[in-house]
Design a protein around this motif. Structure first.
Motif, PDB file in Angstrom:
ATOM      1  N   ASP A 249       0.838  -1.364  -0.471  1.00  0.00           N
ATOM      2  CA  ASP A 249       0.274  -0.540   0.140  1.00  0.00           C
ATOM      3  C   ASP A 249       0.940   0.805   0.020  1.00  0.00           C
ATOM      4  N   LEU A 250       0.261   2.326  -0.078  1.00  0.00           N
ATOM      5  CA  LEU A 250       1.162   3.470   0.410  1.00  0.00           C
ATOM      6  C   LEU A 250       1.680   3.750   1.448  1.00  0.00           C
ATOM      7  N   ASP A 251       1.158   3.564   2.104  1.00  0.00           N
ATOM      8  CA  ASP A 251       2.494   3.283   3.420  1.00  0.00           C
ATOM      9  C   ASP A 251       3.718   2.687   3.441  1.00  0.00           C
ATOM     10  N   ASP A 252       3.228   1.870   2.584  1.00  0.00           N
ATOM     11  CA  ASP A 252       4.616   0.934   2.288  1.00  0.00           C
ATOM     12  C   ASP A 252       5.914   2.034   1.888  1.00  0.00           C
ATOM     13  N   VAL A 253       5.199   2.723   1.388  1.00  0.00           N
ATOM     14  CA  VAL A 253       6.332   3.676   0.370  1.00  0.00           C
ATOM     15  C   VAL A 253       6.959   4.745   1.010  1.00  0.00           C
ATOM     16  N   GLY A 254       8.147   4.581   1.806  1.00  0.00           N
ATOM     17  CA  GLY A 254       8.638   6.104   2.639  1.00  0.00           C
ATOM     18  C   GLY A 254       8.991   6.390   2.306  1.00  0.00           C
ATOM     19  N   LEU A 263      -2.166  11.359  -5.059  1.00  0.00           N
ATOM     20  CA  LEU A 263      -2.291  10.028  -5.598  1.00  0.00           C
ATOM     21  C   LEU A 263      -3.660   9.906  -4.951  1.00  0.00           C
ATOM     22  N   SER A 264      -3.215  10.293  -2.842  1.00  0.00           N
ATOM     23  CA  SER A 264      -4.287  10.134  -2.508  1.00  0.00           C
ATOM     24  C   SER A 264      -5.842  10.604  -2.715  1.00  0.00           C
ATOM     25  N   LYS A 265      -5.931  12.302  -2.912  1.00  0.00           N
ATOM     26  CA  LYS A 265      -6.741  12.671  -3.004  1.00  0.00           C
ATOM     27  C   LYS A 265      -7.606  12.540  -4.384  1.00  0.00           C
ATOM     28  N   SER A 296       8.404   2.653  -8.510  1.00  0.00           N
ATOM     29  CA  SER A 296       8.163   1.566  -9.988  1.00  0.00           C
ATOM     30  C   SER A 296       7.247   1.415  -8.340  1.00  0.00           C
ATOM     31  N   LEU A 297       7.816   1.448  -7.121  1.00  0.00           N
ATOM     32  CA  LEU A 297       7.196   1.026  -5.951  1.00  0.00           C
ATOM     33  C   LEU A 297       6.374   1.565  -5.592  1.00  0.00           C
ATOM     34  N   THR A 298       6.386   3.241  -6.284  1.00  0.00           N
ATOM     35  CA  THR A 298       4.937   3.588  -5.799  1.00  0.00           C
ATOM     36  C   THR A 298       3.967   3.885  -6.700  1.00  0.00           C
ATOM     37  N   ALA A 299       3.677   3.252  -7.959  1.00  0.00           N
ATOM     38  CA  ALA A 299       3.031   2.692  -9.327  1.00  0.00           C
ATOM     39  C   ALA A 299       2.392   1.867  -8.523  1.00  0.00           C
ATOM     40  N   LYS A 300       3.506   0.697  -7.893  1.00  0.00           N
ATOM     41  CA  LYS A 300       2.544  -0.498  -7.396  1.00  0.00           C
ATOM     42  C   LYS A 300       1.477  -0.197  -6.634  1.00  0.00           C
ATOM     43  N   ALA A 301       1.754   0.780  -5.142  1.00  0.00           N
ATOM     44  CA  ALA A 301       1.386   1.049  -3.886  1.00  0.00           C
ATOM     45  C   ALA A 301       0.287   0.967  -4.729  1.00  0.00           C
ATOM     46  N   VAL A 302       0.023   2.327  -6.109  1.00  0.00           N
ATOM     47  CA  VAL A 302      -1.296   3.152  -6.092  1.00  0.00           C
ATOM     48  C   VAL A 302      -2.211   2.189  -6.827  1.00  0.00           C
ATOM     49  N   ALA A 303      -2.134   1.197  -7.403  1.00  0.00           N
ATOM     50  CA  ALA A 303      -3.055   0.151  -8.045  1.00  0.00           C
ATOM     51  C   ALA A 303      -3.069  -0.751  -6.996  1.00  0.00           C
ATOM     52  N   ALA A 304      -2.630  -0.932  -5.625  1.00  0.00           N
ATOM     53  CA  ALA A 304      -3.004  -1.390  -4.941  1.00  0.00           C
ATOM     54  C   ALA A 304      -4.077  -0.586  -4.006  1.00  0.00           C
ATOM     55  N   ALA A 305      -3.735   0.354  -3.287  1.00  0.00           N
ATOM     56  CA  ALA A 305      -4.209   2.391  -2.577  1.00  0.00           C
ATOM     57  C   ALA A 305      -5.506   2.194  -3.391  1.00  0.00           C
ATOM     58  N   TRP A 306      -5.849   2.112  -4.559  1.00  0.00           N
ATOM     59  CA  TRP A 306      -7.000   2.708  -5.478  1.00  0.00           C
ATOM     60  C   TRP A 306      -7.840   1.167  -5.601  1.00  0.00           C
ATOM     61  N   GLU A 307      -6.936   0.228  -5.376  1.00  0.00           N
ATOM     62  CA  GLU A 307      -7.708  -1.447  -5.832  1.00  0.00           C
ATOM     63  C   GLU A 307      -8.305  -0.781  -7.559  1.00  0.00           C
ATOM     64  N   LEU A 308      -7.753  -0.917  -8.377  1.00  0.00           N
ATOM     65  CA  LEU A 308      -7.598  -1.248  -9.721  1.00  0.00           C
ATOM     66  C   LEU A 308      -6.134  -1.851  -9.574  1.00  0.00           C
ATOM     67  N   PRO A 309      -6.155  -2.409 -11.475  1.00  0.00           N
ATOM     68  CA  PRO A 309      -5.555  -3.495 -12.190  1.00  0.00           C
ATOM     69  C   PRO A 309      -4.369  -2.350 -12.493  1.00  0.00           C
ATOM     70  N   CYS A 343      -8.558   0.868 -14.937  1.00  0.00           N
ATOM     71  CA  CYS A 343      -7.062   0.410 -14.294  1.00  0.00           C
ATOM     72  C   CYS A 343      -5.913   1.334 -14.632  1.00  0.00           C
ATOM     73  N   ILE A 344      -5.067   0.993 -14.198  1.00  0.00           N
ATOM     74  CA  ILE A 344      -3.138   1.744 -14.194  1.00  0.00           C
ATOM     75  C   ILE A 344      -2.654   1.103 -14.682  1.00  0.00           C
TER      76      ILE A 344
END
Length: 560
Positions: A249-254, A263-265, A296-309, A343-344
């Protein structure tokens, strides 16, 4: 030739019927939906001057009349076309399996069948009766001899309204029959489920909803992930895009609080609630900066946070294959992404795919592919959020960076002290919670010490320092110690030393062209001085401290 654009399928089909286009080709896997639409248009007196019966042909039954009567001897396609030519009255003749007889790369089509189809096209075009041949096929297969006689028309996948109707019907059927499925989904949840199923056929959407219901006997808002599993199958079958599984998730990105807030907005901005605010679906974001700092980690985290493929586009796959197929590959990739929307779409290290687009060495193929992608980014209306990452953004063509392609360009710099502290905490907690060396006390003082001695280190380098320390502990079969972490740091030469000049250059570029991904409060903890040449690390000391301090940070200070 393609059918007129900017019309619905029904309007396009009615227009072509009235204009007496002789042969129409519809590419779709959904035969049932296509046949229902064709029959509805053909029998609609409000849009058709001449109401026409629909005859359906398949390789197993031959031609079948509207009343269900079959005609013997018409299972052979050539004989079927001959029978069709003998019919003098108005009619719509739909052939379902004809594409398998039209040849491919391995075998040519039957010349007699091609001749018969050309005769039918000429006859229907000038004949006194309103007749049309409609080819319905899951793949596009048109022999060159028939290219000028056939008109293509797109049949869209079911829209949100149709999918929502299927979901509501399934819920109602379960309720009315006192089914054992417990429904715990609210109106927003139903919208999210329906939007998640966009890109699936009606059968696939029905199967996905049924799977979500029987999975645990409950249909809830959280069942979006079940729909994503069905989408994953669709994307994998297409071949050009990779469906990336994410478990963070985005919380996993330091750090990177500024980027994360931005992104959250924009989460849920594809829902109807956002449209009521007059908000368009966001186009995407370009993240540039120093390698190993979390793009790259942020790209993955956004997909999880937004619940999008999360769909990853490898530009190398687009240019692979036969000569002349690159443009088609890009169109297919875009079509697959739009079918999976919302999707992302993730393009990692995009400068490697789109740099040096002179077109001199490939007859302009690269430029054409790049141009089609730029046009799509500018004009797209489907909720496909593009995340592009680049380490050397100066290699990208300037037109790629202008406003309208991306909503914002973020610069991801080396982590500040506060960000390094968060990164150390994340990696130590993640590694030690499943490690036999888990007796290390992750204290505040330890995190402060580690953050201080890793000034100038990237997030990926901090992660590798943790891994190296664990290897040392494992080699001696003992618990992890503070000294192991400090020693692994001192044995590493970070990018801020080995690529000091490159980092200075990219920071200079980003100073006025990109927004800092790091929040202003976090940046205040970073000590910077006037640029100076970095000095080599001395033995036993943190190697990057002086080099990191000597480089001024890049990115405009904008607080989201």
């Amino acid at each position: 030739m393609p059918a007129p654009a900017n019309r619905s399928f029904r309007d396009n089909l009615a227009l072509l019927f009235r204009a007496r286009f002789p042969v129409i080709y519809i590419e779709s896997f959904e035969e049932t939906r296509v046949l229902a639409e064709i029959d509805s248009v053909a029998r609609d007196a409000s849009v058709m001057r001449t109401v026409r019966p629909m005859y359906t042909w398949s390789a197993t039954r031959g031609f079948v009349e509207p009343n269900g009567a079959t005609h013997a001897g018409t299972t052979d396609p050539k004989q079927a076309v001959d029978w069709m030519l003998q019919q003098e009255g108005a009619g719509v003749f739909v052939m379902l399996d004809l594409h398998s007889h039209l040849g491919d790369d391995r075998r040519p089509a039957d010349p007699a069948l091609i001749r018969a189809l050309r005769d039918a096209a000429g006859n229907f075009h000038v004949g006194s009766s309103a007749r049309v041949l409609v080819i319905v096929a899951p793949t596009l297969r048109i022999p060159s001899e028939l290219e000028k006689d056939i008109t293509l028309i797109d049949f869209p996948l079911p829209d949100e309204r149709e999918i929502r109707a299927v979901l509501d019907d399934m819920i109602s059927a379960n309720t009315s029959s006192n089914g054992r499925i417990r429904v715990e989904v609210d109106s927003v949840g139903r919208e999210r489920l329906a939007k998640a199923a966009l890109g699936l056929t009606l059968n696939e959407a029905t199967n996905a909803f049924a799977r979500a219901m029987v999975d645990d006997g409950v249909l809830s808002n959280d069942d979006v992930h079940v729909i994503m599993e069905e989408k994953k199958q669709t994307v994998r079958k297409a071949g050009l895009l990779e469906f990336v599984d994410v478990d963070l998730d985005l919380d996993d990105v330091g750090g990177l609080q500024n980027l994360k807030r931005w992104l959250s907005k924009r989460n849920n901005s594809w829902l109807a609630e956002a449209a009521e605010y007059g908000i368009p679906a966001p186009k995407g974001v370009l993240m540039t900066g120093i390698p190993g700092c979390g793009k790259s980690l942020t790209a993955k985290a956004v997909a999880a946070a937004w619940e999008l493929p999360l769909l990853r586009l490898d530009i190398g796959k687009v240019f692979a294959g036969l000569v002349g197929s690159s443009e088609q590959n890009m169109r297919s990739a875009i079509r697959t992404a739009e079918a999976a929307a919302p999707c992302i779409l993730w393009l990692d290290e995009i400068e490697k795919g789109f740099s040096g687009l002179s077109g001199d060495g490939d007859s302009g193929t690269s430029s054409r592919v790049f141009g089609s992608f730029l046009t799509w980014m500018q004009e797209k209306t489907t909720p496909v959020f593009v995340i592009a990452t680049a380490n050397k953004v100066d290699r990208l063509p300037p037109e790629f960076l202008r406003k309208g392609r991306f909503d914002e360009i973020f610069f991801v710099d080396l982590p500040t002290r506060l960000e390094r502290r968060d990164i150390w905490s994340l990696h130590l907690s993640k590694r030690l919670q499943r490690s036999k060396a888990a007796n290390l006390d992750i204290s505040e003082s330890l995190l402060d010490t580690l953050a201080d001695v890793t000034e100038g280190y990237a997030g990926a380098e901090i992660e590798q320092a943790v891994v190296a320390a664990l290897f040392d502990a494992f080699a001696d079969r003992r618990q992890l110690k503070d000294d192991d972490l400090v020693r692994s740091i001192r044995n590493m030469v970070p990018l801020s030393v080995t690529q000091a000049e490159e980092i200075a250059a990219v920071r200079s570029w980003a100073a006025t062209r990109a927004v800092a991904a790091t929040a202003a409060d976090d940046r205040s903890s970073y000590r910077s001085t006037a640029p100076a040449a970095p000095t080599p690390p001395s033995p036993g000391a943190a190697p990057a401290a002086h080099a990191a301090e000597s480089l001024s940070r890049g990115g405009r200070l904008v607080d989201f």
